[in-house]
Design an enzyme around this catalytic site. Structure first.
Site, PDB file in Angstrom:
ATOM      1  N   ARG A   1      12.198  25.722 -34.214  1.00  0.00           N
ATOM      2  CA  ARG A   1      11.432  26.627 -35.067  1.00  0.00           C
ATOM      3  C   ARG A   1      12.175  26.820 -36.381  1.00  0.00           C
ATOM      4  O   ARG A   1      13.309  27.294 -36.383  1.00  0.00           O
ATOM      5  CB  ARG A   1      11.252  27.969 -34.358  1.00  0.00           C
ATOM      6  CG  ARG A   1      10.574  29.048 -35.177  1.00  0.00           C
ATOM      7  CD  ARG A   1      10.342  30.321 -34.342  1.00  0.00           C
ATOM      8  NE  ARG A   1       9.663  31.336 -35.122  1.00  0.00           N
ATOM      9  CZ  ARG A   1      10.261  32.392 -35.676  1.00  0.00           C
ATOM     10  NH1 ARG A   1      11.555  32.603 -35.521  1.00  0.00           N
ATOM     11  NH2 ARG A   1       9.567  33.258 -36.386  1.00  0.00           N
TER      12      ARG A   1
ATOM     13  N   HIS B   1       8.713  33.222 -43.894  1.00  0.00           N
ATOM     14  CA  HIS B   1       9.834  33.980 -43.330  1.00  0.00           C
ATOM     15  C   HIS B   1      10.514  34.685 -44.509  1.00  0.00           C
ATOM     16  O   HIS B   1      11.677  34.462 -44.801  1.00  0.00           O
ATOM     17  CB  HIS B   1      10.781  33.065 -42.555  1.00  0.00           C
ATOM     18  CG  HIS B   1      11.649  33.774 -41.547  1.00  0.00           C
ATOM     19  ND1 HIS B   1      11.695  33.416 -40.215  1.00  0.00           N
ATOM     20  CD2 HIS B   1      12.500  34.818 -41.685  1.00  0.00           C
ATOM     21  CE1 HIS B   1      12.552  34.206 -39.580  1.00  0.00           C
ATOM     22  NE2 HIS B   1      13.064  35.069 -40.446  1.00  0.00           N
TER      23      HIS B   1
ATOM     24  N   GLU C   1       7.441  38.199 -38.481  1.00  0.00           N
ATOM     25  CA  GLU C   1       7.762  39.629 -38.546  1.00  0.00           C
ATOM     26  C   GLU C   1       7.190  40.325 -39.776  1.00  0.00           C
ATOM     27  O   GLU C   1       7.937  40.846 -40.617  1.00  0.00           O
ATOM     28  CB  GLU C   1       9.276  39.850 -38.495  1.00  0.00           C
ATOM     29  CG  GLU C   1       9.932  39.278 -37.265  1.00  0.00           C
ATOM     30  CD  GLU C   1      11.374  39.765 -37.084  1.00  0.00           C
ATOM     31  OE1 GLU C   1      11.914  40.394 -38.007  1.00  0.00           O
ATOM     32  OE2 GLU C   1      11.937  39.528 -36.023  1.00  0.00           O
TER      33      GLU C   1
ATOM     34  N   ASN D   1       9.509  38.384 -31.237  1.00  0.00           N
ATOM     35  CA  ASN D   1      10.949  38.434 -31.487  1.00  0.00           C
ATOM     36  C   ASN D   1      11.477  39.725 -30.886  1.00  0.00           C
ATOM     37  O   ASN D   1      10.970  40.808 -31.190  1.00  0.00           O
ATOM     38  CB  ASN D   1      11.251  38.415 -32.983  1.00  0.00           C
ATOM     39  CG  ASN D   1      10.837  37.101 -33.636  1.00  0.00           C
ATOM     40  OD1 ASN D   1      10.470  36.151 -32.956  1.00  0.00           O
ATOM     41  ND2 ASN D   1      10.928  37.060 -34.947  1.00  0.00           N
TER      42      ASN D   1
ATOM     43  N   TYR E   1      15.102  41.931 -29.832  1.00  0.00           N
ATOM     44  CA  TYR E   1      16.564  42.093 -29.842  1.00  0.00           C
ATOM     45  C   TYR E   1      17.030  43.300 -29.039  1.00  0.00           C
ATOM     46  O   TYR E   1      17.991  43.215 -28.293  1.00  0.00           O
ATOM     47  CB  TYR E   1      17.083  42.179 -31.288  1.00  0.00           C
ATOM     48  CG  TYR E   1      16.925  40.866 -32.012  1.00  0.00           C
ATOM     49  CD1 TYR E   1      17.899  39.879 -31.901  1.00  0.00           C
ATOM     50  CD2 TYR E   1      15.786  40.587 -32.769  1.00  0.00           C
ATOM     51  CE1 TYR E   1      17.753  38.656 -32.529  1.00  0.00           C
ATOM     52  CE2 TYR E   1      15.633  39.355 -33.403  1.00  0.00           C
ATOM     53  CZ  TYR E   1      16.615  38.403 -33.276  1.00  0.00           C
ATOM     54  OH  TYR E   1      16.461  37.186 -33.890  1.00  0.00           O
TER      55      TYR E   1
ATOM     56  N   GLU F   1      12.125  34.561 -31.027  1.00  0.00           N
ATOM     57  CA  GLU F   1      13.520  34.887 -31.359  1.00  0.00           C
ATOM     58  C   GLU F   1      14.085  35.804 -30.300  1.00  0.00           C
ATOM     59  O   GLU F   1      13.433  36.764 -29.882  1.00  0.00           O
ATOM     60  CB  GLU F   1      13.655  35.617 -32.708  1.00  0.00           C
ATOM     61  CG  GLU F   1      13.481  34.764 -33.930  1.00  0.00           C
ATOM     62  CD  GLU F   1      13.656  35.553 -35.241  1.00  0.00           C
ATOM     63  OE1 GLU F   1      14.374  36.572 -35.249  1.00  0.00           O
ATOM     64  OE2 GLU F   1      13.049  35.121 -36.238  1.00  0.00           O
TER      65      GLU F   1
END
Ligand code: PNW
Length: 463
Positions: free
Chosen positions: A83, A127, A172, A301, A303, A368
């Site tokens: 990606r 991005h 995002e 994504n 985290y 991600e």
């Protein structure tokens, strides 16, 4: 020595996609080569005080000149997919008009070398590197930007539509809209609640316009997707006030994109919560229909989780338009990464369960997941990163459990292949599984890269 028995404890589906992820501004460098003009991130990073240590992406990991070497790293890892993102100002420097051939050539060569290596190219169109000229004309709060993005998408569809496996329109949009125009921590660094909401809507519109442009040019088996950093929101308690705080963050953090894209509607509670900021009259007839053009998968994504309670945060420069006076953010317990982000794999499982229930029939991809840690250079010359291995293991186990419980997760992209320009943190934070010595551009596998290669080869985790 490692005494793990050679038995796979978590086997993933045979067709599972194993990848790594990067983004153009974070790795390419070559900021002024072959006709590329500044994006908002060039301008922002060159503005004193915006990025730690005054770092910029001028050189970054010099990927622009090291494509073959970096694809060789991916071959060693054994990834099935890669990606990456396309820098809009390389392809269409002013954000308007005809494409620059050298810009297109660069991405064509990248894609062709990936295909030759047997790696599926997964291309993100945006991005965060908006051509500066479009920001000067108003940027994402301005409707016109969405139309310019649709045009850029058709240029890329025409150039690479026959060979890119998956197109992701946006990465995002929450960060781009609310960190870029709300609290100003990201480019272009504006601080306006109204601008952030307008930007969010124009991202939804841009996504729909791009989806339409791509749809006609896809090769058989190719897909269109969107990547969101959905917030795994947890209320601090079950009190009505804390639950309402969580609802507000879910609205302005998640449903602001999920509802337009998957329902063709605006969240009613968000419209109420933000009534003091806007009447949403910038949403025109047909916009939500455009935004909800069917897509083939949703990229997520993840985290760390977000814990909220009733209370209030800073009124100025907040990325949470309309929620500032009602929500307080609490530190989640437990260990932290070098970003000071809590390590909590359950948040990923919770998020996947929610999407299994709320978006039945939508294939999910983790686009991600990963962690920043300081590397420890062993005297042997090996780069040790045991915390990263532990983080990745725990999160892949959470994905596995979610699949067993019915979440349709098709793949996992580790962030990131390389140490890179970590936005407002510059080069001070390292997310790579491959160490980059920025003085020499030397790449060295960390232990986590060796570990990931083993996981991919085995098709799962072992204890
Ligand atoms: C994502 N937050 O950024 C991006 O897609 C990557 O480019 C980035 O390197 C990676 O995660 C690690 O940061 C985020 O403050 C930046 O909520 C900030 C936030 C979330 C994601």
């Amino acid at each position: 020595l490692d005494a793990r028995p050679d038995t796979t404890t978590h086997r993933f589906p045979a067709a599972f996609r194993w990848g790594t992820a990067t983004a153009a501004y974070q790795i390419e460098g070559a900021a002024a080569e072959d006709g590329r003009t500044p994006s908002i991130w060039d301008t922002f990073s060159r503005t004193p005080g915006k990025v730690r240590n005054g770092d910029t992406g001028d050189i970054a990991a010099d990927h622009y000149h090291r494509v073959s070497e970096d694809i060789a790293l991916m071959r060693r890892l054994g990834v099935t997919d890669y990606r990456f993102s396309i820098a809009w100002p390389r392809v269409q420097p002013t954000g308007r008009g005809p494409a620059v051939q050298k810009g297109l050539d660069f991405y064509r060569r990248l894609v062709d070398e990936l295909l030759e290596a047997g790696i599926r190219p997964v291309a993100t169109l945006y991005h965060w590197d908006l051509p500066q000229e479009l920001e000067d004309a108003g940027g994402w709060p301005q409707r016109e930007t969405a139309h310019r993005f649709g045009e850029y998408a058709s240029i890329m569809a025409g150039a690479l539509g026959d060979r890119v496996a998956t197109w992701t329109t946006l990465n995002e949009p929450w960060c781009a809209a609310f960190l870029g125009y709300g609290n100003g921590v990201h480019a272009p660094g504006r601080t306006s609640a109204l601008a952030s909401l307008r930007a969010a809507h124009h991202f939804n519109l841009a996504h729909g316009l791009a989806t339409g442009a791509l749809r006609g040019a896809l090769s058989p088996g190719s897909e269109v997707s969107l990547t969101l950093n959905l917030h795994a929101v947890r209320p601090h308690s079950d009190s009505a006030a804390d639950l309402d705080a969580a609802r507000r963050i879910d609205a302005v953090g998640n449903r602001v994109f999920l509802d337009p894209v998957f329902n063709g509607s605006l969240p009613e509670d968000l419209v109420r919560d933000t009534a003091a900021v806007t009447d949403w009259s910038f949403v025109l007839d047909g916009d939500l229909e455009t935004a909800s053009a069917p897509i083939d998968s949703l990229g997520i994504n993840y985290y760390s989780p977000t814990v909220v309670a009733a209370g209030s945060g800073p009124a100025e420069a907040s990325p949470w338009a309309g929620a500032e006076q009602h929500v307080r953010f609490l530190p989640a317990p437990g260990p932290r990464t070098a970003m000071d982000w809590p390590v909590d794999a359950n948040g990923l499982h919770e998020l996947l369960m929610r999407l299994r229930d709320d978006l039945p029939g939508v294939p999910l991809v983790i686009t991600e997941n990963g962690a920043a840690y300081d590397d420890y250079a062993d005297p042997s010359g090996e780069v040790k990163d045991p915390e990263r291995v532990a983080y990745l293991h725990a999160h892949l186990a959470a994905v596995h459990r979610a699949i067993e419980e019915g979440a349709d997760v098709r793949g996992y992209f580790l962030w990131s292949l390389l140490d890179n320009f970590e936005w407002a943190y510059g080069y001070s934070k390292r997310f790579g599984i491959v160490h980059v010595d920025f003085a020499t551009q030397r790449r060295t596998f960390k232990d986590s890269a060796r570990w990931y290669a083993e996981v991919i080869a085995r098709g799962g985790l072992a204890e």
